[in-house]
Structures are given as structure tokens and as C-alpha cells.
Design an enzyme around this catalytic site. Structure first.
Site, PDB file in Angstrom:
ATOM      1  N   ARG A 168      -7.799  -0.315   1.122  1.00 41.98           N
ATOM      2  CA  ARG A 168      -7.459   0.132   2.482  1.00 41.98           C
ATOM      3  C   ARG A 168      -8.280   1.325   2.927  1.00 41.98           C
ATOM      4  O   ARG A 168      -8.341   1.656   4.097  1.00 41.98           O
ATOM      5  CB  ARG A 168      -5.957   0.442   2.581  1.00 41.98           C
ATOM      6  CG  ARG A 168      -5.515   1.652   1.796  1.00 41.98           C
ATOM      7  CD  ARG A 168      -3.994   1.720   1.642  1.00 41.98           C
ATOM      8  NE  ARG A 168      -3.378   2.599   2.613  1.00 41.98           N
ATOM      9  CZ  ARG A 168      -2.081   2.926   2.597  1.00 41.98           C
ATOM     10  NH1 ARG A 168      -1.280   2.427   1.677  1.00 41.98           N
ATOM     11  NH2 ARG A 168      -1.584   3.745   3.492  1.00 41.98           N
ATOM     12  N   CYS A 198       7.845  -1.311   7.441  1.00 41.90           N
ATOM     13  CA  CYS A 198       7.511   0.068   7.820  1.00 41.90           C
ATOM     14  C   CYS A 198       6.015   0.349   7.711  1.00 41.90           C
ATOM     15  O   CYS A 198       5.584   1.483   7.881  1.00 41.90           O
ATOM     16  CB  CYS A 198       8.323   1.076   7.014  1.00 41.90           C
ATOM     17  SG  CYS A 198       7.937   1.046   5.267  1.00 41.90           S
ATOM     18  N   ASN A 246       0.827  -1.870   4.593  1.00 46.56           N
ATOM     19  CA  ASN A 246      -0.485  -1.240   4.373  1.00 46.56           C
ATOM     20  C   ASN A 246      -0.976  -1.531   2.958  1.00 46.56           C
ATOM     21  O   ASN A 246      -2.119  -1.929   2.745  1.00 46.56           O
ATOM     22  CB  ASN A 246      -0.398   0.279   4.552  1.00 46.56           C
ATOM     23  CG  ASN A 246       0.252   0.674   5.850  1.00 46.56           C
ATOM     24  OD1 ASN A 246       0.268  -0.116   6.778  1.00 46.56           O
ATOM     25  ND2 ASN A 246       0.780   1.883   5.926  1.00 46.56           N
ATOM     26  N   ASP A 247      -0.078  -1.299   2.004  1.00 44.13           N
ATOM     27  CA  ASP A 247      -0.466  -1.571   0.623  1.00 44.13           C
ATOM     28  C   ASP A 247      -0.401  -3.052   0.310  1.00 44.13           C
ATOM     29  O   ASP A 247      -1.262  -3.575  -0.393  1.00 44.13           O
ATOM     30  CB  ASP A 247       0.432  -0.779  -0.344  1.00 44.13           C
ATOM     31  CG  ASP A 247      -0.054   0.658  -0.481  1.00 44.13           C
ATOM     32  OD1 ASP A 247      -1.283   0.851  -0.588  1.00 44.13           O
ATOM     33  OD2 ASP A 247       0.771   1.584  -0.458  1.00 44.13           O
ATOM     34  N   HIS A 283      -4.408   7.196   4.849  1.00 40.75           N
ATOM     35  CA  HIS A 283      -3.302   8.109   5.156  1.00 40.75           C
ATOM     36  C   HIS A 283      -3.661   9.117   6.243  1.00 40.75           C
ATOM     37  O   HIS A 283      -2.800   9.528   7.015  1.00 40.75           O
ATOM     38  CB  HIS A 283      -2.806   8.789   3.879  1.00 40.75           C
ATOM     39  CG  HIS A 283      -2.061   7.841   3.003  1.00 40.75           C
ATOM     40  ND1 HIS A 283      -2.608   7.265   1.889  1.00 40.75           N
ATOM     41  CD2 HIS A 283      -0.826   7.296   3.133  1.00 40.75           C
ATOM     42  CE1 HIS A 283      -1.738   6.430   1.365  1.00 40.75           C
ATOM     43  NE2 HIS A 283      -0.649   6.434   2.082  1.00 40.75           N
ATOM     44  N   ARG A 329      11.953   8.057   1.031  1.00 41.75           N
ATOM     45  CA  ARG A 329      11.092   7.437   0.019  1.00 41.75           C
ATOM     46  C   ARG A 329      10.709   8.482  -1.015  1.00 41.75           C
ATOM     47  O   ARG A 329      10.222   9.560  -0.665  1.00 41.75           O
ATOM     48  CB  ARG A 329       9.826   6.861   0.661  1.00 41.75           C
ATOM     49  CG  ARG A 329       8.937   6.235  -0.410  1.00 41.75           C
ATOM     50  CD  ARG A 329       7.712   5.598   0.135  1.00 41.75           C
ATOM     51  NE  ARG A 329       6.735   6.582   0.567  1.00 41.75           N
ATOM     52  CZ  ARG A 329       5.590   6.263   1.155  1.00 41.75           C
ATOM     53  NH1 ARG A 329       5.318   4.998   1.399  1.00 41.75           N
ATOM     54  NH2 ARG A 329       4.732   7.189   1.510  1.00 41.75           N
ATOM     55  N   GLU A 362       5.531  -3.758  -1.538  1.00 43.53           N
ATOM     56  CA  GLU A 362       4.116  -3.539  -1.223  1.00 43.53           C
ATOM     57  C   GLU A 362       3.200  -4.064  -2.322  1.00 43.53           C
ATOM     58  O   GLU A 362       1.993  -3.905  -2.264  1.00 43.53           O
ATOM     59  CB  GLU A 362       3.840  -2.066  -0.887  1.00 43.53           C
ATOM     60  CG  GLU A 362       4.468  -1.051  -1.787  1.00 43.53           C
ATOM     61  CD  GLU A 362       4.372   0.386  -1.276  1.00 43.53           C
ATOM     62  OE1 GLU A 362       3.735   0.638  -0.250  1.00 43.53           O
ATOM     63  OE2 GLU A 362       4.928   1.267  -1.954  1.00 43.53           O
TER      64      GLU A 362
HETATM   65  C1  PEP Z   1       2.664   0.983   3.210  1.00 41.82           C
HETATM   66  O1  PEP Z   1       2.024   0.872   2.169  1.00 41.82           O
HETATM   67  O2  PEP Z   1       2.695   0.106   4.101  1.00 41.82           O
HETATM   68  C2  PEP Z   1       3.457   2.195   3.471  1.00 41.82           C
HETATM   69  C3  PEP Z   1       4.273   2.279   4.502  1.00 41.82           C
HETATM   70  O3  PEP Z   1       3.288   3.240   2.628  1.00 41.82           O
HETATM   71  P1  PEP Z   1       2.018   4.241   2.668  1.00 41.82           P
HETATM   72  O4  PEP Z   1       1.216   3.905   3.884  1.00 41.82           O
HETATM   73  O5  PEP Z   1       2.578   5.618   2.684  1.00 41.82           O
HETATM   74  O6  PEP Z   1       1.317   3.897   1.390  1.00 41.82           O
HETATM   75 MG    MG Z   2       2.376   2.253   0.525  1.00 41.58          MG
END
Ligand code: PEP
Ligand code: MG
Length: 545
Positions: free
Chosen positions: A468, A505, A457-458, A194, A335, A434
Site C-alpha cells: 500500500r 472502516c 486498506n490492508d 498512513h 483499536r 484485514e
Molecule cells: C485498514 O487496514 O483498512 C485500516 C483501517 O487500518 P490502518 O489503515 O490503520 O492500517
Molecule cells: Mg490496517
């Protein structure tokens, strides 16, 4: 300070170059003595305590005064801390401990503040419990003064710096002084942590995963960051500095070329249009006409992380309304709270878990904290009157999760109806995809929701079984692998069949090469941080499928 030149390497996570003095962001451990004072020492300890109190008040008032010019909300935190120093009960107890129990000033401070913080944490009201973090912050300041140690903070800096830290908490990044932080170097973290996402959205060059950075890079030394390839030059020489100036110019020219695409619609060579979304993490974001078609991901965590208390319904309502206003008629995808994993709140004690990313995070936590969830939903619903806004739930893993989330929305709606509060009755409900267990039943999920957005990402970390945040498994965290693309294609087709929109996203959507592949397998909507938009639009405009 002049030292010997050396080169360190890490993972480039936010492109750019930087040259500035190093700010070593390490909080020293402050341990206090355990023995007692001897007869006659009380007066000296009392004077020490009052002196620390006066200095702390001055520091906090100065911080408030200088910061309030730029950001009144952030500045208020320091004002609240200054007020805590005047709490009569705490003051009396510390003085008693010095006078009657023969404690050293530092020991009395430690003991009494800990006691009060503990008392607050035990209360059931999360709003009050949040004050515990403030008390501990104030205690740290007093102890640092007693022990002649510096209190470090990223919220307010007086000169341009490159921050070097073991790690940055999302709360550090959320509150940091963006004007003076020219670059970031950390020992841990990777492209999808993050902190990296925030650094990219603030356009601050960053190199993470630099082994032993805090030991290898001396405080106050000059450093040069090449966050295009992931290099940190400690004590750069004249030649490096000349190279830096040249590279800055190259970056400027490249950026200028890309910028031509910035506010244009994203159209492929065959005439198809791709909807471009923006990911935002604060109420302030670039919002000029043409830059984006929708807000694809409004991460609401910042409101919770920047504060020292849980934001009230009114505070949230104001922030959500501000984002809706700023989007000027473009859809905002809000979200709901996505806390847990690496995102913690200083004022909220979350259960310790061995695998927090596989634990009670995001929607799972909201289900368990009904009050927190309903407060957010009420605030979001109220903001939906002021412009198009839709709700999106993170970390949904099953159809049961979807049904449960909907019952919360219904409950919040019912409360508002009874109170005569206006909201959009037909607000759209969506989910983040995710977790593989929901991706693999996208056909069923698509029947239950109005839209979805893929959080790659997740999804990547759960699909590839690679944390990650852990730079040791970066090679296993493969966003670009066939498994991901196959799964995404299945998701796109499933939502298409239901005639429901689906976007991406995750960070993948903002990388030009991946964005092209996503469009090739059926993506029609991509959402990314504003810094990525020109390059993605450029790549999609030029590609021949
Ligand atoms: C993701 O997991 O791809 C996402 C957009 O959420 P975050 O990165 O805030 O976990
Ligand atoms: Mg996420």
C-alpha cells in the site's frame, strides 16, 4: 523568491486546493570531523560548546513558550529537551572530551550523546529506553547549531506553508502544526499510506508520489496544489492565482451542498438506515449530534507516536476517557496498538525486517510485548466505565490469534478486579478483518467474537499482493476489484448469519462510489474520517438500487 513556472504531477490523496510558500522538509545529514584539535584550541572549542548549549536552551524555551499556548502536551516535549541539556554527567563528559582528549566540540557532542543513548536503549525498560530518542534529538539540535545548520520540524511553524518532503513519517504527520500547513507534497506514498489517511482526516490537501519533488520544488518558492487531480504548480503566475481563487469558490459551493447531509441520519431511498461511523486518531474530533452513529475506528497509535516515551496507563486512560466522553454515549471502538509496517516509534527499537508489512506488526507485536499490551488493555478497560467502549484487535490472522487476544483481556480484567478497579465486565471484543486468512474463515471467526470491522486498506494489499506504500505498484493495488467485493460479501453474510455486526472502516468506506457498492453487497455499517461523511451520506441518499 521568483522562479520559473513548472507543473509536476502525483497521486491526489486528500482533496482540495492550496496556495502558499514551500517549506522543504529535509533533514540535512550532520557528519562530524574525526581528527583532533591541536594544543591551545581547547578553549575555543569549549566556548563553542557553551555557546551552542545556550542557543539550544533558548531555542527550546522559545518553542515551549509559543507552542504551550495552543498545545501544552506537545510543548512539554521541548521543555523536557531543555532539561536534558542540563544533565551534569553528560556536560562533564563532553567538557572532558574537549579538554583532555582534544576533541572538537561537535565530535565530543556526537560521541557522548551517542554513548548515553546507546546505554539507555540497551536497558530492558521501554520507558527508559524511550529517553534515547530525546537524547539524539537534543544532540541533533546542538550539532546543527555548531555547524550553522537549521533544525527542521513540522510541529511549530510561523507562517502558512505547503510542506514538500521525500516522505512523511506517521510521527511527523501526527505532530504537525495543522494551523499553518496548507498542503502536503511528497515523493513517495499513495492513497492508502498512513500519511494520506491523516492528511484526509485533518482536511489538508495532499498530493503524494510526486517524482523528485524535493529537487524540483525550491524552498521558499510559491506553489499551488490542485489535490483534486494531483497537480503541483511551482511558481504559479497571476492567471493561476486567479484560477485558484475561482476553484476555492467552486469547492466551497460543492462543500456547502454536501454539508446539508452532514448531520442527517444516513437513510437509503427504500428507508433502510446505514450506520455511519467516524474514524478518529486523536482525542479531538468533530462530534456534533447526528454526524456519526458510532466511533468505528479509534486508532490509538497517535498517543504512542506523539510522545517521546511509551504512554503510561494513566496517560492512556485519560485519553481513552476523553474520547468516550466526546462520543457522548455513542459506541467507541478502540483499536489496540497497531504499530509496525510503516508506523514506527522513535523510542522503541523494532527488529529490522525485510518485509515489515508481513512481519511482526500490530497484535503480533503486542503478543510479544506483554507489558505494553496489558498496560493498554487495563487503560481501555478502566475507560469503559465512562461510556460504551469495545475492544478491537488489528492484524488478526487466525482463530488462535483471537483466543490469545482474549486471554490477554482476561488477564487485564483479573488484575483490575484484584486491585478493585471498575470496568465493564461484559466489554465487547472484536477483530479487524484485514488478512485474507481470517476473511476466508469469517464464518468461524464470527462465532468467536462480538463484532468485526473490515480494514480494506490492508486487506487489499494482502489480497492483491501490492504494497500500500509503494507508488510503483499502485495499479496493482485494486481496492475496487471483484476479488475484494466477493470476499467482503462472504464476510458480511457470515457475520449476518451469526447476528453479529460487521462494519467497514478502511478508506474504501469513505469514497462515495465504493460506499454505494459496499451497501449494495450487504454492508450496513460504514466508518470513515469525518471529512468523508457528508459526501458518503449524500451519495447513499441519492442512489437508486
Ligand atoms: C485498514 O487496514 O483498512 C485500516 C483501517 O487500518 P490502518 O489503515 O490503520 O492500517
Ligand atoms: Mg490496517
Amino acid at each position: 523568491m521568483e522562479g520559473s513556472k513548472k507543473l509536476l504531477t502525483g497521486i491526489p490523496v486528500s482533496e482540495g486546493w492550496a496556495l502558499a510558500k514551500v517549506y522543504l522538509y529535509e533533514q540535512e545529514t550532520l557528519s562530524v570531523r574525526e581528527d583532533c584539535t591541536t594544543e591551545g584550541m581547547q578553549e575555543k572549542q569549549m566556548a563553542l560548546f557553551h555557546d551552542a548549549l545556550a542557543k539550544a536552551k533558548k531555542e527550546l524555551n522559545d518553542l515551549y513558550a509559543s507552542l504551550s499556548v495552543e498545545d501544552e502536551d506537545k510543548a512539554k516535549i521541548f521543555l523536557a529537551h531543555a532539561q536534558l541539556l542540563e544533565d551534569e554527567e553528560i556536560l562533564e563528559e563532553i567538557q572532558m572530551a574537549i579538554e583532555e582528549e582534544h576533541k572538537y566540540a561537535e565530535t565530543a557532542i556526537e560521541q557522548v550523546y551517542n554513548l548515553y543513548a546507546e546505554m539507555l536503549t540497551k536497558l530492558d525498560d521501554p520507558l527508559i529506553a524511550g529517553r534515547a530518542a530525546d537524547l539524539l534529538d537534543v544532540k541533533r539540535r546542538l550539532l546543527s547549531i555548531c555547524q550553522n545548520k537549521e533544525v527542521k520540524s513540522l510541529a511549530h511553524l510561523t507562517e502558512d506553508v505547503i510542506v514538500v518532503a521525500h516522505d512523511l513519517l506517521p510521527s511527523d504527520t501526527a505532530t504537525m502544526d495543522r494551523k499553518h500547513i496548507k498542503g502536503i507534497v511528497t515523493e513517495v506514498g499513495g492513497y492508502n499510506s498512513h500519511s494520506a489517511i491523516l492528511a484526509r482526516s485533518f482536511c489538508i490537501p495532499a498530493v503524494l508520489g510526486v517524482a523528485n519533488a524535493c529537487r524540483e520544488i525550491p524552498a521558499d518558492e510559491k506553489a499551488m496544489l490542485n489535490a483534486v487531480v494531483g497537480e503541483v504548480t511551482v511558481a504559479p503566475d497571476k492567471e493561476d492565482e486567479l484560477h485558484f481563487a475561482k476553484m476555492q469558490e467552486v469547492m466551497r459551493v460543492l462543500k456547502e451542498a454536501r454539508e446539508q447531509y452532514r448531520n442527517k441520519a444516513c437513510t437509503l431511498q427504500d428507508g433502510r438506515k446505514i450506520d455511519i461511523g467516524i474514524n478518529v486518531g486523536s482525542t479531538e474530533f468533530e462530534a456534533e449530534d447526528g454526524l456519526f452513529d458510532f466511533v468505528g475506528l479509534f486508532r490509538t497509535e497517535f498517543l504512542y507516536m506523539e510522545n517521546t516515551h511509551l504512554p503510561s496507563e494513566e496517560e492512556q486512560f485519560q485519553a481513552y476517557k476523553a474520547v468516550v466522553d466526546r462520543a457522548s454515549g455513542r459506541m467507541v471502538t478502540l483499536r489496540t496498538l497497531d504499530i509496525g509496517g510503516d508506523k514506527t516509534l522513535p523510542y522503541m527499537e523494532l527488529p529490522k525486517e525485510d518485509n515489515p508489512f508481513l512481519g511482526k506488526r500490530a497484535i503480533r507485536l503486542c503478543f510479544a510485548q506483554e507489558e505494553i499490551f496489558l498496560t493498554q488493555l487495563r487503560a481501555a478497560l478502566r475507560a469503559s466505565v465512562f461510556g460504551p467502549l469495545q475492544l478491537m484487535f488489528p492484524m488478526v490472522g487466525s482463530l488462535e490469534d483471537i483466543a490469545k487476544a482474549k486471554t490477554f483481556v482476561e488477564k487485564a480484567k483479573k488484575q483490575l478486579r484484584e486491585e478493585g478497579e471498575a470496568f465493564d465486565e461484559s466489554i465487547q471484543i472484536g477483530i479487524m478483518i484485514e488478512i485474507p486468512s481470517i476473511a476466508l474463515i469469517a464464518d468461524l471467526a464470527a462465532k468467536e467474537v462480538d463484532f468485526a470491522s473490515v480494514g480494506t486498506n490492508d486487506l487489499t494489499q494482502y489480497l492483491c499482493a501490492a504494497d500500500r506504500m509503494n507508488e510503483a505498484v499502485t495499479e496493482y493495488y485494486q481496492t475496487d476489484c471483484t476479488a475484494i467485493y466477493r470476499l467482503l460479501q462472504f464476510v458480511f453474510e457470515a457475520f449476518d448469519r451469526e447476528g453479529k455486526p460487521v462494519s467497514v472502516c478502511g478508506e474504501m468506506a469513505g469514497k462515495p462510489e465504493s460506499a454505494v457498492k459496499l451497501v449494495q453487497i450487504g454492508a450496513k455499517k460504514l466508518s470513515m474520517s469525518s471529512a468523508c461523511i457528508p459526501a458518503v451520506k449524500e451519495a447513499l441518499a441519492k442512489v437508486q438500487f
